[in-house]
Design an enzyme around this catalytic site. Structure first.
Site, mmCIF file in Angstrom:
data_model
loop_
_atom_site.group_PDB
_atom_site.id
_atom_site.type_symbol
_atom_site.label_atom_id
_atom_site.label_comp_id
_atom_site.label_asym_id
_atom_site.label_seq_id
_atom_site.Cartn_x
_atom_site.Cartn_y
_atom_site.Cartn_z
ATOM 1 N N ASP A 11 0.871 -1.192 0.000
ATOM 2 C CA ASP A 11 0.000 0.000 0.000
ATOM 3 C C ASP A 11 0.899 1.230 0.000
ATOM 4 O OD1 ASP A 11 -2.354 1.588 0.182
ATOM 5 O OD2 ASP A 11 -2.164 1.722 2.357
ATOM 6 N N SER A 12 0.282 2.392 -0.180
ATOM 7 C CA SER A 12 1.052 3.635 -0.097
ATOM 8 C C SER A 12 1.407 3.950 1.355
ATOM 9 C CB SER A 12 0.225 4.781 -0.685
ATOM 10 O OG SER A 12 -1.032 4.825 -0.047
ATOM 11 N N CYS A 38 -4.527 -1.586 -2.003
ATOM 12 C CA CYS A 38 -4.724 -0.151 -2.244
ATOM 13 C C CYS A 38 -5.649 -0.014 -3.443
ATOM 14 C CB CYS A 38 -3.370 0.489 -2.540
ATOM 15 S SG CYS A 38 -3.451 2.214 -3.028
ATOM 16 N N ASN A 39 -6.794 0.635 -3.240
ATOM 17 C CA ASN A 39 -7.752 0.819 -4.336
ATOM 18 C C ASN A 39 -7.186 1.720 -5.425
ATOM 19 O OD1 ASN A 39 -10.825 -0.034 -3.382
ATOM 20 N ND2 ASN A 39 -9.461 0.426 -1.691
ATOM 21 N N CYS A 71 -11.158 2.875 -0.176
ATOM 22 C CA CYS A 71 -9.751 3.169 0.090
ATOM 23 C C CYS A 71 -9.417 2.353 1.329
ATOM 24 C CB CYS A 71 -9.566 4.663 0.358
ATOM 25 S SG CYS A 71 -7.929 5.081 1.008
ATOM 26 N N THR A 72 -8.307 1.631 1.279
ATOM 27 C CA THR A 72 -8.020 0.715 2.387
ATOM 28 C C THR A 72 -7.711 1.446 3.692
ATOM 29 O OG1 THR A 72 -5.749 0.541 1.542
ATOM 30 C CG2 THR A 72 -7.292 -1.237 0.970
HETATM 31 N N1 DGL Z 1 -4.830 3.229 0.666
HETATM 32 C C1 DGL Z 1 -4.977 3.751 -0.628
HETATM 33 C C2 DGL Z 1 -6.252 3.295 -1.299
HETATM 34 O O1 DGL Z 1 -6.783 2.248 -0.973
HETATM 35 C C3 DGL Z 1 -4.664 5.165 -0.994
HETATM 36 C C4 DGL Z 1 -4.218 6.208 -0.060
HETATM 37 C C5 DGL Z 1 -3.401 7.275 -0.774
HETATM 38 O O2 DGL Z 1 -2.195 7.027 -0.889
HETATM 39 O O3 DGL Z 1 -3.961 8.285 -1.241
HETATM 40 O O4 DGL Z 1 -6.750 3.930 -2.180
#
Ligand code: DGL
Length: 268
Positions: A15-16, A79-80, A193-194
């Site tokens: 993930d980010s 991560c979506n 978003c996770t």
């Molecule tokens: N956790 C990420 C997602 O599911 C994104 C968060 C981000 O880096 O903006 O979209």
């Protein structure tokens, strides 16, 4: 010819930031014996405000390097934002099974009684054609109201580090959906978003009763378990986390990771 999978080969969960921990938790429930390396692109966080080209380049480059180095048995893009943009591209280039995370529109469409579904995601996710396709396939007879809530990413990161999630970010996400035409009839909200399930308590309080939340974490974990069925696992060292942060991250970040069994946080 396929080489046999080493018993110690990890699942690479990516993930980010800390959002993928919501998937890790579910994965530990269904597959506690699987060794995991959790990779957070903290230097690239947030993804949601970046362009498609920037996200695709970061995700495919980083996953390529990590796959070469770690030889994972499977990569889970928890991560979506990364999945809705780069899943196809990553699948084309990596010779390892990839599980992505996409907005849980299908279960939400089955749950809604009012026929009006809210969706909270990052700016990048809500504009994706991938989401248009999910809407057309699973929610064509429903109303799907999408709202970008970038403030919730930071709020979730903050909460996980033990501070209070910014109430203004929560209020703005909820108001954003409620103010859209038809928004007062929303009874089901997709957390696309996770990071956002980490704020379910705050979002529940702000939406008031009668709204149910749906996200993909447990479904993703089950899909990982299905793909790894029949494989042998050996955890010879504790699971650990990798981050792309150039400098040491705050102690509160390390403590948060440790709560998820990732006591060792290293730099990529
Ligand atoms: N956790 C990420 C997602 O599911 C994104 C968060 C981000 O880096 O903006 O979209």
């Amino acid at each position: 010819m396929h080489r046999p999978i080493a018993q110690t080969a990890p699942v690479l969960l990516f993930d980010s930031g800390v959002g993928g921990l919501t998937v890790l938790e579910e994965l530990r429930t269904v597959l506690p014996q699987a060794p995991v390396v959790y990779a957070a692109d903290t230097a690239g966080l947030p993804y949601g405000t970046k362009t498609e080209a920037q996200i695709a380049a970061r995700v495919s480059g980083l996953l390529g390097r990590l796959t070469e180095r770690l030889n994972p048995r499977l990569v889970c893009i928890a991560c979506n934002t990364a999945s809705t943009i780069a899943l196809g591209m990553v699948r084309d280039v990596l010779e390892v099974p990839i599980v992505g995370t996409v907005p849980a529109i299908k279960p939400a469409a089955a749950m809604t009684r009012s026929g009006v579904i809210g969706l909270l995601g990052t700016e990048a996710t809500v504009r994706q054609a991938y989401v248009d396709r999910l809407e057309a396939e699973f929610a064509a007879d429903k109303r799907l109201l999408r709202h970008a809530a970038p403030g919730l990413v930071e709020a979730a990161e903050t909460k996980l580090r033990g501070e209070r999630a910014n109430p203004a970010a929560i209020a703005s996400a909820v108001d954003g959906l409620r103010r859209m035409p038809g928004g007062d009839a929303i009874d089901t909200v997709v957390l696309a978003c996770t990071h956002f399930p980490l704020l379910e308590e705050e979002l529940t309080a702000a939406f008031g009763g009668g709204v149910r939340f749906v996200h993909g974490a447990s479904g993703i974990a089950r899909q990982v378990a299905r793909l790894l069925e029949g494989q042998d696992f050996a955890r010879v060292a504790p699971d650990y986390a990798l981050t792309t942060a150039p400098d040491a991250l705050p102690e509160s970040f390390a403590r948060a990771m440790a709560r998820y069994g990732l006591a060792d946080v290293r730099s990529v």
